[in-house]
Design an enzyme around this catalytic site. Structure first.
Site, PDB file in Angstrom:
ATOM      1  N   GLU A   1      -0.603  -2.036   5.223  1.00 52.69           N
ATOM      2  CA  GLU A   1       0.356  -1.980   6.331  1.00 52.69           C
ATOM      3  C   GLU A   1       0.260  -0.660   7.081  1.00 52.69           C
ATOM      4  OE1 GLU A   1       3.466  -1.410   8.937  1.00 52.69           O
ATOM      5  OE2 GLU A   1       3.341  -0.133   7.174  1.00 52.69           O
TER       6      GLU A   1
ATOM      7  N   ASP B   1       0.811  -1.230   0.000  1.00 53.05           N
ATOM      8  CA  ASP B   1       0.000   0.000   0.000  1.00 53.05           C
ATOM      9  C   ASP B   1       0.841   1.276   0.000  1.00 53.05           C
ATOM     10  OD1 ASP B   1       0.785  -0.865   2.593  1.00 53.05           O
ATOM     11  OD2 ASP B   1      -0.746   0.369   3.549  1.00 53.05           O
TER      12      ASP B   1
HETATM   13 NI    NI Z   1       6.589   1.172   5.376  1.00 56.14          NI
END
Ligand code: NI
Length: 398
Positions: A141, A81
């Site tokens: 994340e 991401d």
């Molecule tokens: Ni990172």
């Protein structure tokens, strides 16, 4: 297996990794919205005849069945991401973000391309692989609750019988060809808090008729500094930072309320719990004494990234062979940033390391989440070779 083989193969696929990284960099997507990114990854894996599972809506897992039959299952993880940030990279670059307000300023584009490069290497070496390799392309994340947590909660990796998991993060503080790692705690727990201090608004010239939340907030911020200095064991690393403070509208108005946002970094859950209690006690004490009110929210973030000794050792072994001993930095201290790789480590043995990706010549020494964050693409030579070669390291004898 000979280490030169991994180095040579990483060289062979270097331009491919650069192309993939630049494609991903041009088309960043936010956490849990990585639809096109996922399609792109799947295309790349399918070209290599690697089977793909999709245990979550975005992200995917590539499955390489090795030629040597075994129960061994090694997982390699990359996060995919991007961040809600406007990139300020060198405009001469032809691969800047095309999606306004979204950019890969944490290098997850590089982590993804690097793991796809490792997929190429492992695909070539399929016959020599014992057991199964899982290539985990993880969404989200950057955003709580963390894609790593959500994936672990599906039980997918547990069903696959993962023996060990490895992951990396690009690291601007070291040059390509270098890595840093340590056994045990490597990265902190990043918890978040939000405090609303409510007073009574009024005219700035009549403070006696108001209850000033700005003064209360100022006291709270000062008092919070005593938590780490007075309440936390001095041998233990901890941080309490107020990162945002907002309230008020003009020079002559006492506002109704002020909001504080902050982060707490620790390693032990008990320390995080203690700090949470202390923050609320301070907020309560200050507001009560001044006649105000408050709300307090504390969000537990990711646990601490804690490396398993034998897995770290496997990584250090292959890194020393491939890069040379002096290029492998064994850190004395953990760093206070957080990573949701920690969730995997609550389920499986695992090791996470920092891949040197910074150089002056490519303007890639900016810190993580800086709008000018960039990586020196030479780092793929090291990253892909390491991820591929660690697969061949033995598991500890049980
Ligand atoms: Ni990172």
């Amino acid at each position: 297996m000979e280490v030169t083989k991994f180095k040579e193969k990483a060289k062979t696929y270097h331009s491919k990794m650069v192309d993939m990284r630049r494609h991903l960099h041009r088309h960043p997507e936010l956490s849990y919205q990585e639809y096109e990114t996922t399609e792109y990854i799947i295309e790349q894996l399918e070209e290599l005849d690697i089977a793909v599972d999709r245990p979550l809506e975005t992200g995917c897992v590539g499955i390489i069945e090795g030629g040597k039959s075994s129960q061994k299952v090694v997982a390699l993880r990359a996060d995919i991401d991007a961040l809600p940030i406007s990139e300020e990279g060198d405009h001469k670059r032809d691969f800047l973000s095309k999606n306004a307000g979204i950019a890969h300023c944490c290098g997850h584009d590089a982590h993804t391309a690097n793991l796809l490069g490792a997929a190429h290497i492992l695909s070539d070496l399929r016959d020599e692989i014992e057991g199964t390799v899982l290539l985990v392309f993880q969404p989200g994340e950057e955003k709580l609750p963390g894609g790593g947590r959500i994936l672990c909660e599906t039980g997918y990796l547990q069903q696959k019988g993962v023996d060990v998991i490895y992951g990396l993060h690009s690291y601007p503080g070291l040059e390509p060809g270098q890595i840093a790692v340590k056994e045990g705690p490597l990265m902190a727990r990043p918890d978040e808090f939000k405090v609303e201090i409510v007073g009574k608004g009024g005219h700035a010239a009549s403070p006696h008729e108001a209850v000033d939340p700005i003064v209360m907030a100022s006291q709270v911020v000062s008092q919070l500094q005593t938590i780490v200095s007075r309440d936390v064991n001095p041998t233990e690393p901890a941080v309490v930072t107020v990162g945002k403070i907002s309230g008020g509208s003009a020079h002559n108005i006492i506002p109704e309320k002020v909001e504080l946002l902050g982060t707490v970094r620790t390693f032990a859950q008990e320390t995080a719990d203690m700090i949470k209690t202390r923050i609320e006690a301070i907020v309560k004490g200050v507001t009560e004494a001044s006649g105000g009110e408050y709300t307090f929210d504390f969000d537990y973030g990711y646990p601490a990234v804690t490396n398993t000794d034998w897995a770290t050792n496997n990584l250090v072994q292959v890194a020393q062979n491939i890069l040379g001993e002096e290029q492998v930095h064994l850190l004395d201290d953990p760093i206070m940033a957080g990573e949701d790789f920690a969730f995997y480590q609550q389920e499986f043995p695992g090791a996470f390391f920092f891949l040197g990706s910074g150089s002056k010549k490519t303007q890639s020494t900016y810190s993580w989440h800086h709008p000018k964050y960039n990586i020196d693409e030479e780092c793929f030579l090291t990253g892909a070779a390491l991820m591929a070669s660690v697969v061949f390291e033995p598991l500890p004898k049980s």
